[in-house]
Design a protein around this motif. Structure first.
Motif, mmCIF file in Angstrom:
data_model
loop_
_atom_site.group_PDB
_atom_site.id
_atom_site.type_symbol
_atom_site.label_atom_id
_atom_site.label_comp_id
_atom_site.label_asym_id
_atom_site.label_seq_id
_atom_site.Cartn_x
_atom_site.Cartn_y
_atom_site.Cartn_z
ATOM 1 N N ARG A 1 35.780 40.065 51.481
ATOM 2 C CA ARG A 1 37.013 40.528 50.827
ATOM 3 C C ARG A 1 37.323 39.660 49.613
ATOM 4 O O ARG A 1 37.733 40.167 48.560
ATOM 5 C CB ARG A 1 38.176 40.491 51.815
ATOM 6 N N SER B 1 39.012 49.461 48.019
ATOM 7 C CA SER B 1 39.525 48.258 48.676
ATOM 8 C C SER B 1 39.881 48.537 50.126
ATOM 9 O O SER B 1 39.657 47.698 51.009
ATOM 10 C CB SER B 1 40.759 47.749 47.924
ATOM 11 N N LEU C 1 45.624 43.516 46.877
ATOM 12 C CA LEU C 1 44.414 42.771 47.191
ATOM 13 C C LEU C 1 44.744 41.396 47.762
ATOM 14 O O LEU C 1 44.118 40.910 48.692
ATOM 15 C CB LEU C 1 43.562 42.609 45.923
#
Length: 409
Positions: free
Chosen positions: A289, A320, A343
């Motif tokens: 990630r 994402s 994010l």
């Protein structure tokens, strides 16, 4: 017998056959009549019979197989590019969607339509049909040729777009310079919808073929380093630090091309890791990630035009979520800022593992190219150093054209 009389006679006959539920004979009558009227240059009447034939397909619940598809493609190959043909295309796509149970319809039919439109340089119209021909579906088959045909169309479009741009007022660059600037735009344009719909193998085939075609035409796209291309090395993790993959990265001076390759590589990594995870809650590891977040941050810095590229901004939150388990932004304010906030602050969600397909991406025709050309000497926009084993160079070139997207049929 005149064309009008023939049209009326055949339509009346077909109506009677449908009432008697003799669908096969009605279909054959309408098909042959349509072909005959095309040969007489009666486009409107021919397409009217074709539309009725497709309507009878629906009444009969006709499946998509070689004969039923061939009748449609025979008709479309004879039709002139006007609103009548568009009506037939729309009706044929709708029938194939219903008949196959796939949101994208029949891949061979979509690929035929895509190639037909591309041959006429109607690239923007062909785009959504190419994407649909590439998308995987449990109710249809996959066409290995579709992604390569899609990449060839995108290259042809890039070339024509670049030549047309030289005629813009105040434009002093030649078409080759514009091609080098815009190549990444067209790569992303094809790649992003495929990744958003989890068509991973098709996305890889598309991108690899597109880059090979583009760099063969514009060799100066490649940075003067060796080796180039080089194997992708996954970001640092106890299980992957020393391993390389069969994915090759072409190191270029184009920020968009580099981002597209790294995005595909990280997505591929995420899919492989999740497939090997025995846990029922398959979530991307933190290091992966973080690598994705770093890539997006880097792309934001290097591609100033990202602020104008609605298609990329729209797809990145989808990627994402479905690949890296990062929640999408809850509010649509500043899309890029919201996406970045997501994010950094989003949490993994079990629902992120479920696919919403197909995800439709709105696409508009490409606008005027950027005024700046990527410099291969600067080494601009290399993929992150930790993933390539090569330090990044300095100058970053802003690219100012729309990466654009059209809603898929």
């Amino acid at each position: 017998m005149g064309a009008y009389e023939l049209h009326q006679k055949l339509r009346t006959k077909a109506v009677r056959l449908v009432k008697k539920k003799d669908y096969d004979q009605a279909i054959q009558t309408l098909y042959q009549g349509s072909i005959s009227l095309f040969d007489q240059a009666e486009q409107g009447s021919a397409c009217d019979l074709a539309l009725y034939m497709i309507e009878v397909y629906g009444i009969k619940m006709q499946s998509v197989e070689s004969d039923s598809r061939d009748r449609v493609t025979d008709i479309l190959s004879k039709a002139q590019p006007d609103f009548w043909r568009k009506k037939v295309i729309d009706a044929a796509v709708k029938w194939s969607v219903n008949a196959t149970g796939s949101p994208s319809g029949d891949p061979l039919l979509r690929l035929f339509i895509a190639k037909l439109l591309a041959k006429e340089s109607q690239y923007h119209l062909s785009e959504s049909h190419f994407i649909s021909a590439c998308l995987p579906s449990p109710t249809t088959y996959q066409l290995e040729s579709a992604p390569k045909a899609f990449s060839q169309m995108m290259l042809d479009w890039l070339v024509e777009h670049s030549r047309a741009a030289t005629e813009n007022e105040g434009e002093h660059r030649d078409s080759n310079a514009i091609e080098r600037i815009e190549a990444g735009r067209f790569a992303l344009r094809g790649l992003m919808p495929l990744l958003a719909n989890r068509a991973l193998s098709q996305a890889r085939s598309f991108l690899v073929n597109f880059i090979e075609l583009a760099t063969a035409r514009q060799k100066s796209l490649l940075l003067p380093v060796q080796p180039n291309p080089r194997p992708y090395v996954p970001p640092g993790s106890p299980s992957t630090t020393a391993k390389s993959t069969d994915v090759l990265l072409y190191l270029t001076g184009n920020p968009d091309l580099n981002f597209s390759q790294m995005a595909l590589a990280l997505v591929t990594e995420a899919v492989q890791i999740k497939s090997q995870n025995d846990s029922p809650r398959k979530v991307a590891p933190d290091w992966l990630r973080n690598a994705w977040m770093a890539l997006v941050r880097q792309y934001e810095r290097e591609a100033a035009a990202l602020q104008q590229e609605e298609g990329v901004r729209e797809v990145i939150p989808h990627l994402s979520q479905i690949y890296f388990d990062i929640q999408p932004p809850r509010q649509q304010g500043n899309m890029l800022s919201d996406m970045m906030a997501s994010l950094f602050g989003g949490s993994a969600s079990p629902a992120a593992n479920h696919v919403q397909a197909p995800i439709a991406i709105k696409q508009a025709p490409p606008l005027r190219p950027s005024s700046k050309e990527p410099s291969s000497a600067s080494g601009a926009s290399l993929p992150p150093a930790q993933n390539t084993g090569m330090a990044q160079s300095g100058a970053k070139d802003a690219v100012a054209d729309d990466l654009v997207d059209e809603e898929m049929d």
